[in-house]
Design a protein around this motif. Structure first.
Motif, PDB file in Angstrom:
ATOM      1  N   LEU A 104       2.293  -8.921   2.041  1.00  0.00           N
ATOM      2  CA  LEU A 104       3.063 -10.155   1.842  1.00  0.00           C
ATOM      3  C   LEU A 104       2.813 -11.144   2.967  1.00  0.00           C
ATOM      4  O   LEU A 104       2.514 -12.324   2.736  1.00  0.00           O
ATOM      5  CB  LEU A 104       4.558  -9.821   1.793  1.00  0.00           C
ATOM      6  CG  LEU A 104       5.207  -9.558   0.450  1.00  0.00           C
ATOM      7  CD1 LEU A 104       6.659  -9.141   0.657  1.00  0.00           C
ATOM      8  CD2 LEU A 104       5.126 -10.760  -0.446  1.00  0.00           C
ATOM      9  N   ASN A 108       0.721 -14.685   2.435  1.00  0.00           N
ATOM     10  CA  ASN A 108       1.474 -15.934   2.563  1.00  0.00           C
ATOM     11  C   ASN A 108       0.992 -16.759   3.747  1.00  0.00           C
ATOM     12  O   ASN A 108       1.020 -18.001   3.705  1.00  0.00           O
ATOM     13  CB  ASN A 108       2.973 -15.643   2.691  1.00  0.00           C
ATOM     14  CG  ASN A 108       3.610 -15.338   1.349  1.00  0.00           C
ATOM     15  OD1 ASN A 108       3.187 -15.867   0.323  1.00  0.00           O
ATOM     16  ND2 ASN A 108       4.615 -14.489   1.343  1.00  0.00           N
ATOM     17  N   ARG A 112      -0.360 -20.570   3.361  1.00  0.00           N
ATOM     18  CA  ARG A 112       0.312 -21.644   4.099  1.00  0.00           C
ATOM     19  C   ARG A 112      -0.634 -22.379   5.043  1.00  0.00           C
ATOM     20  O   ARG A 112      -0.513 -23.589   5.240  1.00  0.00           O
ATOM     21  CB  ARG A 112       1.485 -21.062   4.893  1.00  0.00           C
ATOM     22  CG  ARG A 112       2.348 -22.107   5.586  1.00  0.00           C
ATOM     23  CD  ARG A 112       3.531 -21.490   6.287  1.00  0.00           C
ATOM     24  NE  ARG A 112       3.123 -20.588   7.360  1.00  0.00           N
ATOM     25  CZ  ARG A 112       3.216 -19.261   7.290  1.00  0.00           C
ATOM     26  NH1 ARG A 112       3.695 -18.687   6.200  1.00  0.00           N
ATOM     27  NH2 ARG A 112       2.822 -18.518   8.297  1.00  0.00           N
ATOM     28  N   PRO A 118       1.239 -23.917   0.133  1.00  0.00           N
ATOM     29  CA  PRO A 118       2.527 -23.235   0.320  1.00  0.00           C
ATOM     30  C   PRO A 118       3.327 -23.083  -0.966  1.00  0.00           C
ATOM     31  O   PRO A 118       4.174 -22.192  -1.078  1.00  0.00           O
ATOM     32  CB  PRO A 118       3.261 -24.131   1.328  1.00  0.00           C
ATOM     33  CG  PRO A 118       2.624 -25.473   1.183  1.00  0.00           C
ATOM     34  CD  PRO A 118       1.179 -25.192   0.877  1.00  0.00           C
ATOM     35  N   MET A 121       3.276 -19.578  -2.535  1.00  0.00           N
ATOM     36  CA  MET A 121       3.751 -18.414  -1.778  1.00  0.00           C
ATOM     37  C   MET A 121       4.710 -17.547  -2.586  1.00  0.00           C
ATOM     38  O   MET A 121       4.673 -16.318  -2.496  1.00  0.00           O
ATOM     39  CB  MET A 121       4.397 -18.868  -0.466  1.00  0.00           C
ATOM     40  CG  MET A 121       3.387 -19.400   0.542  1.00  0.00           C
ATOM     41  SD  MET A 121       4.154 -20.187   1.995  1.00  0.00           S
ATOM     42  CE  MET A 121       5.075 -18.814   2.686  1.00  0.00           C
ATOM     43  N   TRP A 124       2.663 -15.469  -5.009  1.00  0.00           N
ATOM     44  CA  TRP A 124       2.041 -14.350  -4.301  1.00  0.00           C
ATOM     45  C   TRP A 124       3.082 -13.272  -3.997  1.00  0.00           C
ATOM     46  O   TRP A 124       2.831 -12.073  -4.162  1.00  0.00           O
ATOM     47  CB  TRP A 124       1.388 -14.832  -3.014  1.00  0.00           C
ATOM     48  CG  TRP A 124       0.865 -13.718  -2.151  1.00  0.00           C
ATOM     49  CD1 TRP A 124       1.382 -13.294  -0.964  1.00  0.00           C
ATOM     50  CD2 TRP A 124      -0.260 -12.877  -2.425  1.00  0.00           C
ATOM     51  NE1 TRP A 124       0.652 -12.238  -0.479  1.00  0.00           N
ATOM     52  CE2 TRP A 124      -0.362 -11.961  -1.357  1.00  0.00           C
ATOM     53  CE3 TRP A 124      -1.179 -12.806  -3.473  1.00  0.00           C
ATOM     54  CZ2 TRP A 124      -1.350 -10.983  -1.301  1.00  0.00           C
ATOM     55  CZ3 TRP A 124      -2.165 -11.835  -3.425  1.00  0.00           C
ATOM     56  CH2 TRP A 124      -2.252 -10.935  -2.356  1.00  0.00           C
ATOM     57  N   SER A 125       4.258 -13.691  -3.567  1.00  0.00           N
ATOM     58  CA  SER A 125       5.316 -12.732  -3.247  1.00  0.00           C
ATOM     59  C   SER A 125       5.733 -11.938  -4.484  1.00  0.00           C
ATOM     60  O   SER A 125       5.922 -10.722  -4.422  1.00  0.00           O
ATOM     61  CB  SER A 125       6.529 -13.463  -2.660  1.00  0.00           C
ATOM     62  OG  SER A 125       6.186 -14.114  -1.452  1.00  0.00           O
ATOM     63  N   SER A 174       6.295 -22.073  -7.764  1.00  0.00           N
ATOM     64  CA  SER A 174       7.466 -21.643  -6.994  1.00  0.00           C
ATOM     65  C   SER A 174       8.668 -21.329  -7.878  1.00  0.00           C
ATOM     66  O   SER A 174       9.262 -20.263  -7.791  1.00  0.00           O
ATOM     67  CB  SER A 174       7.853 -22.712  -5.968  1.00  0.00           C
ATOM     68  OG  SER A 174       6.877 -22.835  -4.961  1.00  0.00           O
TER      69      SER A 174
END
Length: 202
Positions: A104, A108, A112, A118, A121, A124-125, A174
């Motif tokens: 993680l 990230n 970023r 960003p 992120m 990806w998480s 997001s």
């Protein structure tokens, strides 16, 4: 060859409810985190509906936590429960979590800084957290975690469809996984409460 316990440890029904309550509390808490991150980039006419839906799902999830702990309190201390699956937890559990945290953080950081993306992120998480449920399901002998992981991975797929296929703005990377993962955790917790209710009536 993987070792398993020859005789499962007995646990009471009260311990089952307490264990379910703790798991539900964790799921509810992480759901709050995902929702807070996802809703932050939702604006316009959709925002009130997103907040209302989130509030309802959170309330159902939180009610399940309270219900399970109340069931534990009301259940006789000596009432037998279902034995836990043998061999769960241990060093493998910690290894899965450590690998998850490392992947993680590294991913990230690249998004970023190096890639300057960003907004991706949370996707990806969700990808990493969703994937970690598969080895975790095996380590904890809890197949239901595979469903949680698959559902989280699906939120990333939905984000990709929204941005790459439907032309949504980049913030969908997001808010889709953020809100989606919150719904997965809160909805899963609420469903576990319904199953517990059926168990008490049987």
């Amino acid at each position: 060859m993987e070792k398993t316990a020859v005789r499962p440890v007995l646990r009471t029904r009260r311990e089952q409810f307490r264990g379910g309550g703790r798991a539900s509390l964790i799921g509810t808490g992480f759901g709050v985190m995902w929702f807070a991150l996802g809703q932050a980039v939702v604006h316009g006419a959709a925002r009130p509906y997103v907040l209302a839906a989130g509030a309802l799902l959170f309330a159902a999830s939180a009610a399940t936590v309270v219900r399970l702990f109340l069931l534990a309190r009301a259940t006789p201390a000596d009432e037998p429960g279902v034995p836990p699956p043998p061999g769960g937890g241990g060093p493998k559990f910690l290894t899965v979590l450590l690998v998850e945290v490392a992947v993680l953080g590294a991913g990230n950081n690249v998004l970023r800084t190096t890639l300057d993306r960003p907004e991706m992120m949370l996707s990806w998480s969700a990808l990493v957290v969703g994937a970690h449920f598969f080895p975790l399901a095996r380590t904890l002998r809890a197949p239901v975690l595979r469903l949680v992981g698959a559902a989280m991975l699906a939120t990333v797929g939905l984000a990709a469809v929204a941005v790459l296929g439907l032309g949504a703005d980049g913030q969908a990377w997001s808010y889709v996984p953020g809100l989606g993962c919150a719904a997965v955790l809160w909805g899963g917790t609420a469903l576990s409460g319904l199953r517990a209710g059926r168990t008490t009536r049987d």
